[in-house]
Design a protein around this motif. Structure first.
Motif, PDB file in Angstrom:
ATOM      1  N   CYS A  15       0.837  -1.201   0.000  1.00  0.00           N
ATOM      2  CA  CYS A  15       0.000   0.000   0.000  1.00  0.00           C
ATOM      3  C   CYS A  15       0.874   1.255   0.000  1.00  0.00           C
ATOM      4  CB  CYS A  15      -0.909   0.026   1.230  1.00  0.00           C
ATOM      5  SG  CYS A  15      -1.932  -1.457   1.439  1.00  0.00           S
ATOM      6  N   ARG A  16       0.431   2.254  -0.747  1.00  0.00           N
ATOM      7  CA  ARG A  16       1.129   3.543  -0.766  1.00  0.00           C
ATOM      8  C   ARG A  16       0.362   4.535   0.106  1.00  0.00           C
ATOM      9  NH1 ARG A  16       1.703   5.549  -6.714  1.00  0.00           N
ATOM     10  NH2 ARG A  16       2.375   7.418  -5.552  1.00  0.00           N
ATOM     11  N   GLU A  17       1.090   5.196   0.986  1.00  0.00           N
ATOM     12  CA  GLU A  17       0.460   6.204   1.833  1.00  0.00           C
ATOM     13  C   GLU A  17       0.002   7.378   0.978  1.00  0.00           C
ATOM     14  OE1 GLU A  17       3.091   7.482   4.888  1.00  0.00           O
ATOM     15  OE2 GLU A  17       3.191   5.521   5.870  1.00  0.00           O
ATOM     16  N   VAL A  18      -0.991   8.082   1.459  1.00  0.00           N
ATOM     17  CA  VAL A  18      -1.467   9.281   0.771  1.00  0.00           C
ATOM     18  C   VAL A  18      -0.330  10.296   0.720  1.00  0.00           C
ATOM     19  CG1 VAL A  18      -2.334  10.363   2.897  1.00  0.00           C
ATOM     20  CG2 VAL A  18      -3.340  10.976   0.695  1.00  0.00           C
ATOM     21  N   GLU A  19      -0.223  11.028  -0.395  1.00  0.00           N
ATOM     22  CA  GLU A  19       0.879  11.973  -0.556  1.00  0.00           C
ATOM     23  C   GLU A  19       0.461  13.127  -1.447  1.00  0.00           C
ATOM     24  OE1 GLU A  19       3.965   9.616  -2.266  1.00  0.00           O
ATOM     25  OE2 GLU A  19       2.887   9.281  -4.148  1.00  0.00           O
ATOM     26  N   GLY A  20       1.338  14.123  -1.552  1.00  0.00           N
ATOM     27  CA  GLY A  20       1.107  15.263  -2.429  1.00  0.00           C
ATOM     28  C   GLY A  20      -0.097  16.096  -2.031  1.00  0.00           C
ATOM     29  N   GLY A  21      -0.831  16.544  -3.055  1.00  0.00           N
ATOM     30  CA  GLY A  21      -1.996  17.394  -2.836  1.00  0.00           C
ATOM     31  C   GLY A  21      -3.093  16.695  -2.047  1.00  0.00           C
ATOM     32  N   LYS A  22      -3.178  15.381  -2.195  1.00  0.00           N
ATOM     33  CA  LYS A  22      -4.189  14.624  -1.455  1.00  0.00           C
ATOM     34  C   LYS A  22      -3.898  14.668   0.047  1.00  0.00           C
ATOM     35  CE  LYS A  22      -4.602  11.451  -5.383  1.00  0.00           C
ATOM     36  NZ  LYS A  22      -4.364  10.070  -5.851  1.00  0.00           N
ATOM     37  N   ALA A  23      -2.602  14.548   0.396  1.00  0.00           N
ATOM     38  CA  ALA A  23      -2.221  14.630   1.807  1.00  0.00           C
ATOM     39  C   ALA A  23      -2.464  16.035   2.348  1.00  0.00           C
ATOM     40  CB  ALA A  23      -0.748  14.253   1.973  1.00  0.00           C
ATOM     41  N   VAL A  24      -2.198  17.046   1.507  1.00  0.00           N
ATOM     42  CA  VAL A  24      -2.442  18.439   1.918  1.00  0.00           C
ATOM     43  C   VAL A  24      -3.915  18.644   2.234  1.00  0.00           C
ATOM     44  CG1 VAL A  24      -2.458  20.847   1.141  1.00  0.00           C
ATOM     45  CG2 VAL A  24      -0.478  19.395   0.668  1.00  0.00           C
ATOM     46  N   MET A  25      -4.790  18.092   1.381  1.00  0.00           N
ATOM     47  CA  MET A  25      -6.228  18.239   1.604  1.00  0.00           C
ATOM     48  C   MET A  25      -6.653  17.516   2.887  1.00  0.00           C
ATOM     49  SD  MET A  25      -9.350  17.423  -1.002  1.00  0.00           S
ATOM     50  CE  MET A  25     -11.049  17.861  -0.572  1.00  0.00           C
ATOM     51  N   LEU A  26      -6.094  16.328   3.100  1.00  0.00           N
ATOM     52  CA  LEU A  26      -6.422  15.567   4.295  1.00  0.00           C
ATOM     53  C   LEU A  26      -6.066  16.351   5.557  1.00  0.00           C
ATOM     54  CD1 LEU A  26      -7.120  12.946   5.900  1.00  0.00           C
ATOM     55  CD2 LEU A  26      -4.737  12.264   5.544  1.00  0.00           C
ATOM     56  N   PHE A  27      -4.823  16.831   5.612  1.00  0.00           N
ATOM     57  CA  PHE A  27      -4.373  17.504   6.834  1.00  0.00           C
ATOM     58  C   PHE A  27      -4.967  18.905   6.977  1.00  0.00           C
ATOM     59  CE2 PHE A  27      -1.147  14.170   6.450  1.00  0.00           C
ATOM     60  CZ  PHE A  27      -1.173  13.676   7.757  1.00  0.00           C
ATOM     61  N   ALA A  28      -5.306  19.534   5.842  1.00  0.00           N
ATOM     62  CA  ALA A  28      -5.996  20.830   5.915  1.00  0.00           C
ATOM     63  C   ALA A  28      -7.374  20.647   6.561  1.00  0.00           C
ATOM     64  CB  ALA A  28      -6.142  21.432   4.523  1.00  0.00           C
ATOM     65  N   GLY A  29      -8.086  19.597   6.125  1.00  0.00           N
ATOM     66  CA  GLY A  29      -9.389  19.313   6.723  1.00  0.00           C
ATOM     67  C   GLY A  29      -9.276  18.971   8.195  1.00  0.00           C
ATOM     68  N   LEU A  30      -8.293  18.110   8.518  1.00  0.00           N
ATOM     69  CA  LEU A  30      -8.115  17.692   9.912  1.00  0.00           C
ATOM     70  C   LEU A  30      -7.819  18.885  10.819  1.00  0.00           C
ATOM     71  CD1 LEU A  30      -5.994  14.397   9.649  1.00  0.00           C
ATOM     72  CD2 LEU A  30      -8.322  14.626  10.535  1.00  0.00           C
ATOM     73  N   TYR A  31      -6.935  19.770  10.369  1.00  0.00           N
ATOM     74  CA  TYR A  31      -6.508  20.839  11.270  1.00  0.00           C
ATOM     75  C   TYR A  31      -7.447  22.038  11.259  1.00  0.00           C
ATOM     76  CZ  TYR A  31      -2.629  18.103  12.731  1.00  0.00           C
ATOM     77  OH  TYR A  31      -1.890  17.100  13.306  1.00  0.00           O
ATOM     78  N   LEU A  32      -8.302  22.161  10.248  1.00  0.00           N
ATOM     79  CA  LEU A  32      -9.416  23.109  10.365  1.00  0.00           C
ATOM     80  C   LEU A  32     -10.398  22.615  11.427  1.00  0.00           C
ATOM     81  CD1 LEU A  32     -10.285  24.220   6.700  1.00  0.00           C
ATOM     82  CD2 LEU A  32      -9.599  25.696   8.607  1.00  0.00           C
ATOM     83  N   VAL A  33     -10.634  21.308  11.425  1.00  0.00           N
ATOM     84  CA  VAL A  33     -11.479  20.719  12.471  1.00  0.00           C
ATOM     85  C   VAL A  33     -10.836  20.954  13.842  1.00  0.00           C
ATOM     86  CG1 VAL A  33     -12.393  18.561  13.411  1.00  0.00           C
ATOM     87  CG2 VAL A  33     -12.502  18.987  10.959  1.00  0.00           C
ATOM     88  N   ALA A  34      -9.516  20.757  13.915  1.00  0.00           N
ATOM     89  CA  ALA A  34      -8.807  20.956  15.189  1.00  0.00           C
ATOM     90  C   ALA A  34      -8.949  22.398  15.671  1.00  0.00           C
ATOM     91  CB  ALA A  34      -7.329  20.600  15.026  1.00  0.00           C
ATOM     92  N   LEU A  35      -8.835  23.362  14.751  1.00  0.00           N
ATOM     93  CA  LEU A  35      -8.980  24.775  15.116  1.00  0.00           C
ATOM     94  C   LEU A  35     -10.389  25.060  15.626  1.00  0.00           C
ATOM     95  CD1 LEU A  35      -7.804  27.632  15.194  1.00  0.00           C
ATOM     96  CD2 LEU A  35      -8.467  27.907  12.796  1.00  0.00           C
ATOM     97  N   GLY A  36     -11.388  24.512  14.937  1.00  0.00           N
ATOM     98  CA  GLY A  36     -12.770  24.704  15.375  1.00  0.00           C
ATOM     99  C   GLY A  36     -13.050  24.048  16.711  1.00  0.00           C
ATOM    100  N   VAL A  37     -12.567  22.820  16.879  1.00  0.00           N
ATOM    101  CA  VAL A  37     -12.757  22.110  18.157  1.00  0.00           C
ATOM    102  C   VAL A  37     -12.100  22.881  19.292  1.00  0.00           C
ATOM    103  CG1 VAL A  37     -12.064  20.050  19.449  1.00  0.00           C
ATOM    104  CG2 VAL A  37     -13.030  19.815  17.162  1.00  0.00           C
ATOM    105  N   GLY A  38     -10.894  23.402  19.033  1.00  0.00           N
ATOM    106  CA  GLY A  38     -10.187  24.165  20.053  1.00  0.00           C
ATOM    107  C   GLY A  38     -10.967  25.377  20.514  1.00  0.00           C
ATOM    108  N   GLY A  39     -11.521  26.115  19.546  1.00  0.00           N
ATOM    109  CA  GLY A  39     -12.306  27.297  19.895  1.00  0.00           C
ATOM    110  C   GLY A  39     -13.549  26.948  20.694  1.00  0.00           C
ATOM    111  N   ILE A  40     -14.211  25.861  20.307  1.00  0.00           N
ATOM    112  CA  ILE A  40     -15.420  25.434  21.025  1.00  0.00           C
ATOM    113  C   ILE A  40     -15.067  24.983  22.443  1.00  0.00           C
ATOM    114  CG2 ILE A  40     -17.232  23.668  21.092  1.00  0.00           C
ATOM    115  CD1 ILE A  40     -17.285  23.778  18.021  1.00  0.00           C
ATOM    116  N   LYS A  41     -13.997  24.186  22.569  1.00  0.00           N
ATOM    117  CA  LYS A  41     -13.588  23.725  23.893  1.00  0.00           C
ATOM    118  C   LYS A  41     -13.227  24.897  24.807  1.00  0.00           C
ATOM    119  CE  LYS A  41     -13.503  19.205  22.948  1.00  0.00           C
ATOM    120  NZ  LYS A  41     -14.524  18.301  23.493  1.00  0.00           N
ATOM    121  N   GLY A  42     -12.617  25.930  24.220  1.00  0.00           N
ATOM    122  CA  GLY A  42     -12.171  27.057  25.020  1.00  0.00           C
ATOM    123  C   GLY A  42     -13.260  28.052  25.368  1.00  0.00           C
TER     124      GLY A  42
END
Length: 517
Positions: A77-104
């Motif tokens: 299996c090949r791990e996700v890479e390139g633009g696909k990985a960027v989209m994955l982590f962009a989505g994850l860390y936008l969620v993280a930013l939103g969760v952080g604000g709500i928790k705080g």
């Protein structure tokens, strides 16, 4: 996305750690510039955008990595890479930013609605924190049962889609209460006070130490830049009424000299006492990090353990990702029992308003986390023994042992979470200076963040050290049966015990500053 078990565990802990650490940022903004009300609405919108990105990626085949191929009977299996990985982590860390604000923002916003000048208000606020954790667990119950079932049977895009729709729906529900909310007006940066007092104390120590600079005519300033007010209740008062500095942390009293080295850092007694409270809270905060490192295992190695076992309950096959249902159900049962049975009984026995103090509650959680790690180590020893005896060490077939054994560590960690998280939030909110309450409450989530990060660091340290003395590190590879996970759990049990002694040292010396303990 074809990551290995150890890489997946680290990605999860890094994501969770970032989300909880950003709660500090949300709490800071709520105290300094915005209200908790506004921070919640903005953060929910950000989380919605992140979940929308993840939903689109899960739905679109071209945005995912290539499917695995078989080579000599082994899946490659090949791990996700390139633009696909960027989209994955962009989505994850936008969620993280939103969760952080709500928790705080959400917990302090709810706590602000109660009148702390009355005994009834303080009791209601204590119950609020308990049921806040109860409601978090209710959401988690839906997530690890219904949503996980949808993901496993209908596809990840449907699971993410449900989450996206849910966070979007939460915004108008929250806004329905707008006419009735009480909001604390932010009047300045709370961190400025801390930096100012520390700077003044250091500068005044380094400068002239003649007698004319002694603390003689110190007084509280009514124009303190960080004094907070309450829009809906003029009875909420600051809890630092002292006109003279206390003898605790005497070094900070040096910030009160009449002729400071730099006039711009002239401080009042109120400001110095506020910073002292923060300094006294901080060691308690540090003591909870190890517990949250243990909790991090619920979403990483514990799930992977269960995935190697028999997950059937009769004719029903339980997805390993649904394992957190055990601590969630236990919290849903324990929270009302704690609020309506344990606390009233403790109040009668101790004849105090609180019954069980915040620090006693946190300490109970720390003990339960140590027990949980010991149980986890024993269960892993049993699991590996079954794998060896069954000749399935190198097989991907489910082991002939029920996953309910893993549920034991979940139950202990779930009860530890209830005791400690609710205790921490109430402790930080009630004992923190009024102008820093959102930021202080966010320390509960920052502790979770540090715990997740420490888990990642601990895995790396353990692997680096064990690879020096062994050919294979304890926690490396794609086959969990070759891991020495039981040793890792014993290590965490020992670290938890040392951490509890550290907690006892500071808790025994702590004096509550809040009303009504």
């Amino acid at each position: 996305m074809h990551f290995s078990p150890s890489s997946s565990a680290n990605i999860v802990t890094n994501f969770m750690g970032t989300a909880f650490l950003l709660a500090l940022f949300g709490g800071f903004l709520a105290d300094a510039f915005f209200t908790t009300y506004r921070i919640y609405v903005i953060s929910a919108a950000i989380e919605f955008m992140g979940l929308l990105l993840l939903t689109v990626q899960a739905h679109t085949r071209s945005l995912k990595p290539p499917t695995c191929v078989l080579e000599d009977g082994i899946a490659s299996c090949r791990e996700v890479e390139g633009g696909k990985a960027v989209m994955l982590f962009a989505g994850l860390y936008l969620v993280a930013l939103g969760v952080g604000g709500i928790k705080g923002s959400l917990a302090p916003h709810g706590a602000e609605q109660y009148d702390e000048t009355t005994q009834l208000g303080r009791k209601q606020r204590s119950a609020f924190f308990n049921y806040y954790v109860f409601c978090l667990s209710s959401g988690a119950l839906i997530a690890v049962t219904f949503v996980v079932w949808i993901e496993d049977n209908k596809g990840w895009q449907w699971g993410f889609g449900i989450s996206t729709a849910t966070i979007l729906l939460s915004i108008p529900i929250f806004l329905l209460g707008s006419p009735f909310y009480r909001n604390k007006i932010p009047t300045g940066c709370p961190i400025t006070t801390i930096v100012k007092v520390l700077t003044a104390a250091i500068f005044n120590t380094c400068k002239s130490k003649n007698s004319s600079n002694a603390v003689t005519e110190v007084h509280s300033s009514p124009t303190c830049s960080n004094e907070s007010r309450d829009e809906g209740n003029s009875n909420v008062k600051e809890k630092v009424p002292s006109q003279k500095p206390t003898e605790d942390i005497k070094f900070l009293n040096r910030a009160l000299r009449n002729n400071p080295a730099y006039p711009i850092v002239q401080c009042t007694v109120k400001e110095v006492e506020e910073v002292k409270i923060v300094f006294k809270i901080f060691p308690i905060f540090m003591s909870t990090i190890m517990l949250n490192c243990c909790l991090a295992q619920l979403s990483t190695f514990s799930v992977q353990q269960a995935a190697t076992m028999n997950t059937k309950l009769g004719s029903l096959k339980v997805p390993p990702a649904s394992l957190p249902v055990f601590p969630v159900i236990f919290i849903l049962i324990l929270a009302p029992v704690y609020n309506h049975v344990i606390i009233p009984f403790a109040r009668k026995v101790t004849k105090t308003e609180m019954g069980i103090t915040h620090l006693q509650r946190i300490g109970t959680g720390l003990i339960l986390s140590i027990v949980a790690m010991a149980v986890a180590a024993l269960v892993e020893i049993k699991r590996k023994r079954v794998a060896v005896n069954s000749g399935l060490v190198n097989s991907s077939e489910p082991l002939p042992i029920t996953f309910l054994w893993v549920a034991l560590q979940y139950l202990f960690l779930g009860s530890a979470d209830l005791f400690t998280l609710a205790g921490m939030m109430e402790f930080f909110f009630t004992d923190a200076p009024l102008s820093m309450r959102s930021l202080a409450t966010s320390l509960s989530w920052a502790s979770l963040a540090m715990g997740y990060y420490f888990s990642t660091v601990l895995v790396s340290i353990v692997n680096n050290i064990t690879s020096t003395y062994r050919h294979t590190p304890w926690l490396f590879g794609s086959n969990l049966n070759h891991y020495h996970l039981e040793r890792f759990y014993w290590l965490m049990c020992i670290l938890g015990g040392l951490n509890f002694l550290h907690f006892l040292f500071w808790a025994a010396r702590y004096k509550y500053s809040s009303t009504g303990p």
